[in-house]
Design a protein around this motif. Structure first.
Motif, short mmCIF file in Angstrom:
data_model
loop_
_atom_site.label_atom_id
_atom_site.label_comp_id
_atom_site.label_asym_id
_atom_site.label_seq_id
_atom_site.Cartn_x
_atom_site.Cartn_y
_atom_site.Cartn_z
N ILE A 132 -12.78 34.64 8.29
CA ILE A 132 -11.47 35.07 7.77
C ILE A 132 -11.38 36.59 7.77
O ILE A 132 -10.38 37.18 8.17
N HIS A 133 -12.46 37.23 7.30
CA HIS A 133 -12.48 38.69 7.30
C HIS A 133 -12.38 39.25 8.72
O HIS A 133 -11.68 40.23 8.97
N ARG A 134 -13.09 38.63 9.65
CA ARG A 134 -13.02 39.07 11.05
C ARG A 134 -11.59 38.98 11.57
O ARG A 134 -11.09 39.91 12.23
N SER A 135 -10.94 37.87 11.28
CA SER A 135 -9.56 37.67 11.73
C SER A 135 -8.63 38.72 11.12
O SER A 135 -7.77 39.30 11.81
N ASN A 136 -8.81 38.98 9.83
CA ASN A 136 -7.99 39.99 9.16
C ASN A 136 -8.22 41.38 9.75
O ASN A 136 -7.28 42.17 9.90
N LEU A 137 -9.48 41.67 10.07
CA LEU A 137 -9.80 42.96 10.67
C LEU A 137 -9.15 43.12 12.04
O LEU A 137 -8.61 44.19 12.36
N MET A 138 -9.23 42.08 12.85
CA MET A 138 -8.60 42.13 14.18
C MET A 138 -7.11 42.41 14.05
O MET A 138 -6.54 43.20 14.82
N ALA B 244 -14.81 44.94 21.81
CA ALA B 244 -15.08 46.35 22.07
C ALA B 244 -14.23 47.26 21.19
O ALA B 244 -14.71 48.27 20.67
N THR B 245 -12.97 46.90 21.02
CA THR B 245 -12.09 47.69 20.16
C THR B 245 -12.56 47.63 18.71
O THR B 245 -12.57 48.64 17.99
N LEU B 246 -12.97 46.45 18.28
CA LEU B 246 -13.46 46.30 16.92
C LEU B 246 -14.75 47.11 16.73
O LEU B 246 -14.96 47.72 15.66
#
Length: 211
Positions: free
Chosen positions: A184-190, A199-201
């Protein structure tokens, strides 16, 4: 200092002479310039004598423990950008989480292999080199200021772990949260960072590491 990082300096602070000697030998064989200290007080004196690029520091030591050593260094602007990796035999997850929550760059849990040691060291030094090259640009400082406004403390922790190449499972274990929560945190960060790919992340993770 060469671009390859092979002449970068490392300070090893470890009270166990066997581990201290092995770490020194492995790093010197790879071409790093290595100094050692047997406890926190002598380690602090060594840092003040010559500021290293990276410190490998045991947590449980006589005279001054690793947490105290870290707190002293990070409170001084002269040492704020020194990469710091905790070395610990502790299996207690809360102790490791305390180290990372305080702002340490990474940790190694004993016993570790030469490959794991070198991966942690070269990874941190490479990121440090990139940050130092970028830190002088106006756009970098603008991006850093914007990033700090966007992220919650937990999102910042997850982003740092993503930048270090951790899997969702590894992030969950290190932060003491579920894999689902990490995703969920990954998705929110994206979404927040408009990051369409890994690469952008990773670029944002490099920026987030700048103190």
């Amino acid at each position: 200092m060469s671009e390859s990082g092979r002449t970068q300096s490392i300070l090893v602070i470890e009270d166990d002479p066997s581990y201290r000697g092995n770490i020194e030998m492995i790093l010197k064989m790879e071409g790093f310039r290595v100094r050692t200290a047997a406890d926190g007080r002598s380690g602090l004196a060594a840092v003040q004598e010559e500021v290293p690029d990276l410190i490998l520091c045991d947590i449980m030591m006589p005279e001054m423990d690793g947490h105290t050593m870290f707190d002293i260094l990070k409170s001084d602007v002269l040492f704020a950008d020194v990469a710091f990796i905790f070395v610990t035999a502790l299996a207690d997850r809360s102790e490791l989480r305390r180290a990372m929550a305080a702002g340490a760059d990474d940790y190694l849990t004993k016993p570790f292999t030469a490959e794991e040691l070198l991966a942690a060291v070269t990874g941190r030094l490479n990121r440090l080199r990139i940050l130092r090259q970028s830190a002088g640009s106006t756009s970098f400082h603008k991006d850093l200021a914007w990033l700090r406004e966007q992220l919650t403390p937990r999102e910042h922790e997850v982003l740092l772990r993503v930048g270090r190449g951790d899997t969702s499972r590894q992030i969950a274990d290190r932060l003491g949260i579920s894999v689902k929560t990490v995703e969920i945190h990954r998705s929110n960060l994206m979404h927040k960072l408009n990051a369409s790919n890994a690469a952008t992340l990773a670029r944002w993770a490099f920026i987030a590491e700048q103190r």
